[in-house]
Design a protein around this motif. Structure first.
Motif, PDB file in Angstrom:
ATOM      1  N   THR A 102      51.040  43.017  55.127  1.00  0.00           N
ATOM      2  CA  THR A 102      50.541  44.152  55.904  1.00  0.00           C
ATOM      3  C   THR A 102      49.131  44.517  55.454  1.00  0.00           C
ATOM      4  OG1 THR A 102      52.780  45.002  56.246  1.00  0.00           O
ATOM      5  CG2 THR A 102      50.971  46.563  56.521  1.00  0.00           C
ATOM      6  N   PHE A 103      48.909  44.514  54.151  1.00  0.00           N
ATOM      7  CA  PHE A 103      47.577  44.817  53.619  1.00  0.00           C
ATOM      8  C   PHE A 103      46.566  43.767  54.074  1.00  0.00           C
ATOM      9  CE2 PHE A 103      44.562  43.546  50.277  1.00  0.00           C
ATOM     10  CZ  PHE A 103      43.731  44.662  50.269  1.00  0.00           C
ATOM     11  N   VAL A 104      46.897  42.497  53.935  1.00  0.00           N
ATOM     12  CA  VAL A 104      45.947  41.436  54.285  1.00  0.00           C
ATOM     13  C   VAL A 104      45.647  41.458  55.781  1.00  0.00           C
ATOM     14  CG1 VAL A 104      45.650  38.923  54.407  1.00  0.00           C
ATOM     15  CG2 VAL A 104      46.511  39.986  52.312  1.00  0.00           C
ATOM     16  N   LEU A 115      49.733  33.196  50.842  1.00  0.00           N
ATOM     17  CA  LEU A 115      49.127  34.528  50.842  1.00  0.00           C
ATOM     18  C   LEU A 115      48.532  34.772  49.461  1.00  0.00           C
ATOM     19  CD1 LEU A 115      48.819  37.056  52.690  1.00  0.00           C
ATOM     20  CD2 LEU A 115      50.824  37.988  51.528  1.00  0.00           C
ATOM     21  N   THR A 116      47.272  35.188  49.434  1.00  0.00           N
ATOM     22  CA  THR A 116      46.523  35.368  48.196  1.00  0.00           C
ATOM     23  C   THR A 116      46.079  36.820  48.112  1.00  0.00           C
ATOM     24  OG1 THR A 116      45.729  33.081  48.300  1.00  0.00           O
ATOM     25  CG2 THR A 116      44.473  34.622  46.926  1.00  0.00           C
ATOM     26  N   VAL A 117      46.570  37.565  47.115  1.00  0.00           N
ATOM     27  CA  VAL A 117      46.275  38.990  47.027  1.00  0.00           C
ATOM     28  C   VAL A 117      45.972  39.344  45.570  1.00  0.00           C
ATOM     29  CG1 VAL A 117      46.998  41.283  47.796  1.00  0.00           C
ATOM     30  CG2 VAL A 117      48.090  39.269  48.774  1.00  0.00           C
ATOM     31  N   PHE A 118      44.999  40.231  45.391  1.00  0.00           N
ATOM     32  CA  PHE A 118      44.657  40.740  44.065  1.00  0.00           C
ATOM     33  C   PHE A 118      45.070  42.201  43.985  1.00  0.00           C
ATOM     34  CE2 PHE A 118      42.060  37.066  44.750  1.00  0.00           C
ATOM     35  CZ  PHE A 118      42.078  36.424  43.525  1.00  0.00           C
ATOM     36  N   LEU A 119      45.778  42.556  42.899  1.00  0.00           N
ATOM     37  CA  LEU A 119      46.380  43.872  42.749  1.00  0.00           C
ATOM     38  C   LEU A 119      45.891  44.533  41.468  1.00  0.00           C
ATOM     39  CD1 LEU A 119      50.159  42.876  43.261  1.00  0.00           C
ATOM     40  CD2 LEU A 119      48.405  43.093  45.028  1.00  0.00           C
ATOM     41  N   THR A 120      45.908  45.851  41.478  1.00  0.00           N
ATOM     42  CA  THR A 120      45.731  46.600  40.237  1.00  0.00           C
ATOM     43  C   THR A 120      47.016  46.466  39.415  1.00  0.00           C
ATOM     44  OG1 THR A 120      46.611  48.629  41.194  1.00  0.00           O
ATOM     45  CG2 THR A 120      44.224  48.248  41.415  1.00  0.00           C
ATOM     46  N   PRO A 121      46.990  46.828  38.142  1.00  0.00           N
ATOM     47  CA  PRO A 121      48.218  46.717  37.334  1.00  0.00           C
ATOM     48  C   PRO A 121      49.380  47.559  37.851  1.00  0.00           C
ATOM     49  CG  PRO A 121      46.315  46.831  35.897  1.00  0.00           C
ATOM     50  CD  PRO A 121      45.809  47.112  37.284  1.00  0.00           C
ATOM     51  N   ASP A 122      49.097  48.577  38.687  1.00  0.00           N
ATOM     52  CA  ASP A 122      50.198  49.356  39.267  1.00  0.00           C
ATOM     53  C   ASP A 122      50.590  48.836  40.650  1.00  0.00           C
ATOM     54  OD1 ASP A 122      47.925  50.179  40.556  1.00  0.00           O
ATOM     55  OD2 ASP A 122      48.268  52.326  40.269  1.00  0.00           O
ATOM     56  N   LEU A 123      50.257  47.555  40.930  1.00  0.00           N
ATOM     57  CA  LEU A 123      50.737  46.791  42.087  1.00  0.00           C
ATOM     58  C   LEU A 123      50.067  47.168  43.402  1.00  0.00           C
ATOM     59  CD1 LEU A 123      54.608  46.669  41.340  1.00  0.00           C
ATOM     60  CD2 LEU A 123      52.762  45.216  40.455  1.00  0.00           C
ATOM     61  N   LYS A 124      48.966  47.891  43.371  1.00  0.00           N
ATOM     62  CA  LYS A 124      48.271  48.269  44.603  1.00  0.00           C
ATOM     63  C   LYS A 124      47.202  47.228  44.929  1.00  0.00           C
ATOM     64  CE  LYS A 124      49.250  53.151  43.866  1.00  0.00           C
ATOM     65  NZ  LYS A 124      48.736  54.466  43.442  1.00  0.00           N
ATOM     66  N   PHE A 126      43.855  45.292  46.385  1.00  0.00           N
ATOM     67  CA  PHE A 126      42.459  45.651  46.658  1.00  0.00           C
ATOM     68  C   PHE A 126      41.667  44.519  47.308  1.00  0.00           C
ATOM     69  CE2 PHE A 126      42.519  44.252  42.184  1.00  0.00           C
ATOM     70  CZ  PHE A 126      41.474  43.326  42.135  1.00  0.00           C
ATOM     71  N   PHE A 127      42.177  43.291  47.327  1.00  0.00           N
ATOM     72  CA  PHE A 127      41.514  42.206  48.045  1.00  0.00           C
ATOM     73  C   PHE A 127      42.554  41.149  48.364  1.00  0.00           C
ATOM     74  CE2 PHE A 127      39.306  38.155  48.464  1.00  0.00           C
ATOM     75  CZ  PHE A 127      38.272  38.495  49.327  1.00  0.00           C
ATOM     76  N   GLY A 128      42.411  40.501  49.525  1.00  0.00           N
ATOM     77  CA  GLY A 128      43.384  39.476  49.872  1.00  0.00           C
ATOM     78  C   GLY A 128      42.901  38.539  50.952  1.00  0.00           C
ATOM     79  N   GLY A 129      43.636  37.470  51.123  1.00  0.00           N
ATOM     80  CA  GLY A 129      43.377  36.472  52.149  1.00  0.00           C
ATOM     81  C   GLY A 129      44.538  35.499  52.173  1.00  0.00           C
ATOM     82  N   LEU A 147      37.284  34.070  42.134  1.00  0.00           N
ATOM     83  CA  LEU A 147      37.821  34.639  40.897  1.00  0.00           C
ATOM     84  C   LEU A 147      36.709  35.232  40.034  1.00  0.00           C
ATOM     85  CD1 LEU A 147      40.425  31.931  39.768  1.00  0.00           C
ATOM     86  CD2 LEU A 147      40.903  34.127  40.859  1.00  0.00           C
ATOM     87  N   GLN A 148      35.609  34.529  39.937  1.00  0.00           N
ATOM     88  CA  GLN A 148      34.494  35.011  39.118  1.00  0.00           C
ATOM     89  C   GLN A 148      33.926  36.322  39.667  1.00  0.00           C
ATOM     90  OE1 GLN A 148      32.156  31.469  39.411  1.00  0.00           O
ATOM     91  NE2 GLN A 148      33.033  30.528  37.554  1.00  0.00           N
ATOM     92  N   GLN A 149      33.827  36.399  41.005  1.00  0.00           N
ATOM     93  CA  GLN A 149      33.308  37.623  41.623  1.00  0.00           C
ATOM     94  C   GLN A 149      34.256  38.797  41.398  1.00  0.00           C
ATOM     95  OE1 GLN A 149      32.772  36.425  45.675  1.00  0.00           O
ATOM     96  NE2 GLN A 149      30.784  35.442  45.308  1.00  0.00           N
ATOM     97  N   ILE A 150      35.554  38.555  41.571  1.00  0.00           N
ATOM     98  CA  ILE A 150      36.525  39.635  41.397  1.00  0.00           C
ATOM     99  C   ILE A 150      36.556  40.081  39.936  1.00  0.00           C
ATOM    100  CG2 ILE A 150      39.015  40.139  41.419  1.00  0.00           C
ATOM    101  CD1 ILE A 150      39.168  38.621  44.055  1.00  0.00           C
ATOM    102  N   HIS A 151      36.492  39.145  39.018  1.00  0.00           N
ATOM    103  CA  HIS A 151      36.466  39.508  37.597  1.00  0.00           C
ATOM    104  C   HIS A 151      35.240  40.366  37.277  1.00  0.00           C
ATOM    105  CE1 HIS A 151      36.553  39.340  33.272  1.00  0.00           C
ATOM    106  NE2 HIS A 151      35.395  38.689  33.236  1.00  0.00           N
ATOM    107  N   GLN A 152      34.098  39.983  37.817  1.00  0.00           N
ATOM    108  CA  GLN A 152      32.878  40.749  37.553  1.00  0.00           C
ATOM    109  C   GLN A 152      32.999  42.174  38.087  1.00  0.00           C
ATOM    110  OE1 GLN A 152      29.371  39.091  39.364  1.00  0.00           O
ATOM    111  NE2 GLN A 152      27.968  40.469  38.297  1.00  0.00           N
ATOM    112  N   VAL A 153      33.525  42.310  39.314  1.00  0.00           N
ATOM    113  CA  VAL A 153      33.686  43.642  39.905  1.00  0.00           C
ATOM    114  C   VAL A 153      34.705  44.451  39.099  1.00  0.00           C
ATOM    115  CG1 VAL A 153      34.502  44.896  41.938  1.00  0.00           C
ATOM    116  CG2 VAL A 153      32.992  42.912  42.216  1.00  0.00           C
TER     117      VAL A 153
END
Length: 701
Positions: A102-104, A115-124, A126-129, A147-153
């Motif tokens: 639903t988020f993606v 499905l590829t999704v990046f979450l905060t540690p509380d499972l919310k 913030f980016f996906g595809g 991955l490098q961009q998301i890590h930097q942010v």
């Protein structure tokens, strides 16, 4: 020990799991976690974001991303250092998949697997595809670059990311809450059915059949709804469109011309080239569609396709104890479709000259082939997907083609088979249980009835815990249906789809047999489903039980390749109410219809299965009461007669067990016979098969 890019790799945590999909990734150099509290705890304690990857074991592009990315030690090293990586099998946890899909879809406008999704540690999130290549291509960034961009942010703007994720999650929750609101006075009637029939007809492909353009998914709930509308409105065009679609699908490469069963979808408009994975839920629904097509047309070729599907499932997709397996893969030996495709030279060497000539004409075999797996770095050439190109054969050529198909099937059986996903899911088993049961009555095939009975026994033995059973957890007043079984172990997941699909299948089995025990179990199952998933305040059904690892609790509002649990629950409850007189079942179904009334009017094509339930609800159903011993041969003959006419809004019941009171008051004969009743008015009872068929054929919706 396996090697990845030349490096010996030890098994990771996924080696302890039962999911075939997770086990496929047990030797990745990625330090995978399963979707469990230990992964969430590690993310919170380390402060690292979560990389969530969702797929399923027979997903072709999931295999591609694994081969390109998850077996890459450089990618794995970066993931292991900066992320907590979690794998989820979408078939075991569709509730988790639904939240993040639903988020993606909300943020990208599209979805799919992997499905590829990046979450905060509380499972919310913030980016996906979906699929990301290893390096930039197809207009997508390379995965390591991403991955490098998301890590930097995450390192430089962590609070902003967390705030954005919280806001997005809140908006998704608000949207879900808005969809649950009722609309005063939004009653649903036949006009909605006429409107959706018009929309489906507008999207019809008159050349190849089907609704919409490539890629084409069968989505059987759409043509099955259109057949209901054809009966209700005497719409010959709707009927013709469905039969043409069935013909083209059966002739296409999406249909396994040698072994039976259908692939998940075709990449083209012609039903020619599929992604070759075969899913239990597709084949269960398609068997039902072809039974419908045979009944409305009187043409045996549609029944032959239904048999072809069910025989494939019994041969290749059934556990010795009766459970139905989930899927077969698209790939074998690293190549998509290799098991199913043929080169012209292979056939020349296998077949006698006359058989070869006839098969080449029939299947349209060419030297260059009609399929290339462009996702593979070294694709096989000259591959032919089998489809029926020339069916106008002489009697002699038909004999030659039949002989060629037998040889081809035998030769194919010696090839390396695609991976079998051998987990047993209560939800999909419910769909196939229903198809087997109905087919046993329509086709008068005892093997299908035996398979349905054995399957139900398997589910009850391995996935059902009766209410108040010895050893049951405290407070388990109602029975509990778990979702997945594999290799002697079940999970702890409870899903609406499992209860609803199984309930539907058990009702079909009862109507095929009028055995009281099946109706008793249906009542028990429906009662547990209402207790666990029904929203008594607003109507509708929660997709899953309330558990801490879901950040949103959602209600399904879309019938796609699989019908939604809500839609199946509504139709099953309406039928059960008519069978038993249970007012609480009808009330829950009607309140759920009302809940989705605004969505149904806005986008009726999104809920074809729910609209089939609406069709059932619009008038009191015709009741065929079979009085007599359910085990008597004459009773089975009468049941076959009742199932041999297309009457989707008829219910079939006996006179024993928890049936509605009127049926129990009917005079009991010395030999089996049938009462055809509407309300409390019944026609003269009869045991004459042709009379039953004539009475049913004369009745319109």
């Amino acid at each position: 020990m396996p090697t990845v890019t030349g490096v010996r790799v030890r098994a990771n945590r996924l080696a302890r799991e039962k999911s075939p999909y997770l086990l496929q990734h047990q030797f990745n150099p990625v330090d995978w976690y399963a979707w469990r509290p230990d992964a969430f705890d590690q993310a919170r304690s380390s402060g690292k974001p979560i990389f969530l990857s969702i797929g399923y074991s027979t997903c072709h592009w999931c295999h591609v991303m694994e081969r390109e990315t998850f077996e890459n030690t450089a990618v794995a090293g970066f993931l292991n250092q900066h992320f907590i990586s979690i794998k989820v099998d979408r078939e075991e946890r569709p509730d988790v998949d639904r939240v993040y899909m639903t988020f993606v879809q909300a943020t990208t406008g599209q979805g799919g697997w992997p499905l590829t999704v990046f979450l905060t540690p509380d499972l919310k999130p913030f980016f996906g595809g979906t699929y990301f290549p290893p390096d930039s291509r197809y207009g997508r960034p390379g995965f390591l670059q991403l991955l490098q961009q998301i890590h930097q942010v995450w390192q430089s703007r962590r609070n902003d990311v967390a705030d954005s994720a919280a806001q997005m999650t809140e908006r998704l929750a608000e949207a879900a809450a808005g969809e649950r609101s009722t609309v005063a006075g939004a009653e649903l009637g036949p006009d909605v059915l006429k409107a959706v029939a018009g929309l489906l007809k507008q999207s019809f492909d008159p050349r190849h059949g089907g609704f919409g353009q490539a890629p084409k998914f069968p989505q059987p709930s759409q043509p099955r709804l259109l057949l209901r509308c054809a009966l209700r409105f005497n719409d010959e065009d709707a009927r013709r469109m469905v039969l043409l679609t069935c013909d083209h699908m059966a002739a296409g490469g999406i249909h396994d011309q040698l072994g039976g069963g259908f692939a998940r979808y075709s990449v083209d408009a012609e039903w020619l080239v599929p992604h070759f994975e075969k899913m239990l839920y597709d084949n269960a629904q398609l068997a039902q569609l072809y039974l419908d097509a045979g009944l409305v047309s009187g043409e045996s070729r549609y029944f032959d396709v239904a048999r072809d599907i069910l025989d494939y499932v019994l041969r290749d997709m059934t556990h010795p104890e009766g459970g139905f397996y989930s899927a077969e893969d698209a790939d074998s030996e690293g190549h998509e479709g290799k098991f199913y495709c043929w080169t012209r030279q292979e056939l020349r060497e296998l077949l006698a000259p006359q058989e070869f000539d006839a098969a080449v004409r029939y299947f349209g075999i060419t030297e260059q082939g009609n399929f290339v797996d462009h996702s593979h770095p070294q694709p096989l050439m000259g591959q032919n997907v089998l489809s029926v190109v020339d069916s106008n054969l002489s009697a002699a050529d038909q004999v030659l083609v039949a002989a060629a198909k037998r040889k081809m099937f035998a030769a194919r059986s010696t090839r390396v088979r695609p991976h079998l996903d051998d987990k047993v899911l209560a939800s999909w088993n419910g769909l196939m249980l229903g198809a087997m049961a109905r087919a046993s009555a329509v086709l008068r095939e005892r093997a299908y009835r035996a398979a349905a009975e054995k399957n139900l026994a398997f589910i009850r033995n391995h996935l059902w815990e009766p209410g108040g059973a010895a050893g049951a957890k405290p407070g388990r007043q109602y029975g509990t249906l778990y979702h997945r079984w594999r290799e002697g172990e079940r999970d702890e997941t409870q899903l609406l789809a499992a209860y609803a699909f199984l309930l539907s299948g058990v009702i079909e089995l009862y109507e095929a047999t009028v055995e009281p025990a099946h109706l008793e179990f249906a009542v028990e199952l429906a009662t547990a489903m209402l207790a666990r998933f029904y929203d008594a305040q607003h109507g509708g059904f929660w997709q899953a039980a309330a558990v801490p690892d879901l950040i949103l609790r959602l209600k399904d509002d879309h019938d796609g390749a699989e019908p939604s649990g809500s839609s199946v629950a509504v139709l099953a409850l309406l039928k059960l109410a008519a069978l038993t007189g249970g007012a609480e079942f009808r009330a829950a179904a009607e309140k759920t219809l009302h809940l989705f009334s605004a969505r149904v009017r806005d986008v009726p094509q999104a809920l074809p299965y729910l609209l089939s339930a609406l069709d059932f609800s619009l008038q009191e159903p015709l009741r065929a009461v079979v009085a007599g011993d359910p085990a008597a041969p004459k009773t089975r003959e009468l049941l076959h007669a009742l199932h041999s006419v297309y009457q989707p809004n008829m219910i079939i019941l006996g006179t024993a067990g928890p049936v509605e009171p009127f049926a129990r008051t009917l005079p009991q004969p010395t030999a089996p016979l049938v009462y055809l009743c509407t309300g409390t008015a019944c026609q003269q009872p009869t045991a004459q098969v042709e009379q039953i068929r004539n009475l049913l054929s004369a009745r319109r919706a």
